[in-house]
Motif scaffolding. Structure first.
Motif, PDB file in Angstrom:
ATOM      1  N   LEU A  29       0.829  -1.203   0.000  1.00 57.83           N
ATOM      2  CA  LEU A  29       0.000   0.000   0.000  1.00 57.83           C
ATOM      3  C   LEU A  29       0.864   1.253   0.000  1.00 57.83           C
ATOM      4  N   GLU A  30       1.858   1.281   0.838  1.00 51.06           N
ATOM      5  CA  GLU A  30       2.750   2.438   0.915  1.00 51.06           C
ATOM      6  C   GLU A  30       3.408   2.722  -0.444  1.00 51.06           C
ATOM      7  N   ASP A  43      -9.176   9.659  -3.695  1.00 49.06           N
ATOM      8  CA  ASP A  43      -8.689   8.467  -4.397  1.00 49.06           C
ATOM      9  C   ASP A  43      -7.845   7.597  -3.480  1.00 49.06           C
ATOM     10  N   ARG A  44      -6.992   8.213  -2.701  1.00 51.00           N
ATOM     11  CA  ARG A  44      -6.119   7.458  -1.781  1.00 51.00           C
ATOM     12  C   ARG A  44      -6.943   6.715  -0.729  1.00 51.00           C
ATOM     13  N   ALA A  48      -7.074   2.695  -0.389  1.00 48.90           N
ATOM     14  CA  ALA A  48      -6.645   2.046   0.861  1.00 48.90           C
ATOM     15  C   ALA A  48      -7.772   1.238   1.493  1.00 48.90           C
ATOM     16  N   GLU A  49      -8.965   1.795   1.546  1.00 51.93           N
ATOM     17  CA  GLU A  49     -10.095   1.091   2.151  1.00 51.93           C
ATOM     18  C   GLU A  49     -10.440  -0.177   1.382  1.00 51.93           C
ATOM     19  N   ASN A  50     -10.476  -0.075   0.072  1.00 52.92           N
ATOM     20  CA  ASN A  50     -10.818  -1.244  -0.742  1.00 52.92           C
ATOM     21  C   ASN A  50      -9.713  -2.281  -0.735  1.00 52.92           C
ATOM     22  N   PHE A  51      -8.486  -1.849  -0.760  1.00 53.22           N
ATOM     23  CA  PHE A  51      -7.351  -2.768  -0.707  1.00 53.22           C
ATOM     24  C   PHE A  51      -7.375  -3.567   0.604  1.00 53.22           C
ATOM     25  N   TYR A  52      -7.467  -2.868   1.721  1.00 56.66           N
ATOM     26  CA  TYR A  52      -7.463  -3.564   3.009  1.00 56.66           C
ATOM     27  C   TYR A  52      -8.714  -4.431   3.200  1.00 56.66           C
TER      28      TYR A  52
END
Length: 122
Positions: A29-30, A43-44, A48-52
């Motif tokens: 993510l970073e 967008d960030r 991040a929310e969807n990735f996690y």
């Protein structure tokens, strides 16, 4: 919300890095967020929310898709898992029947034998 490839392609690739290449989610993510300088705060946050969420609920997503977890995670099947998450969030996705996904989720909620999948425990 309108979705764009510039968000979905990195999302799919990030999930491949986590599940196929065993990279730590926070490092992936970073790196992605640093590489996407044009993304704004919205967008960030979305990324991040969807990735996690996909990382956290991976097993549950594949159960709701009524498919086994893939042996080889590719960008295509990673995007499919995310699309299931998108549908479970109340959005629509072409080629994914929401009724079937919600029925599978209902089964998870009522079947005590599926606790590990419901909680997405590896």
């Amino acid at each position: 919300m309108k979705l764009h490839r510039h968000m979905l392609d990195p999302l799919a690739q990030s999930l491949v890095e986590v599940f196929a290449q065993n990279q730590p989610a926070e490092k992936v993510l970073e790196r992605i967020l640093k590489s996407q300088r044009k993304w704004g705060g919205r967008d960030r946050r979305f990324f991040a929310e969807n990735f996690y969420s996909c990382v956290r609920w991976w097993r549950k997503l594949w159960f709701c898709l009524e498919e086994p977890e893939p042996n080889e995670v590719t960008p295509e099947n990673a995007l499919r898992a995310w699309a299931c998450h998108w549908v479970l969030s109340g959005e629509e996705w072409p080629d994914l029947p929401a009724a079937k996904i919600f029925e599978r989720q209902r089964i998870l909620q009522t079947d005590a034998d599926l606790l590990a999948i419901r909680e997405s425990i590896p």
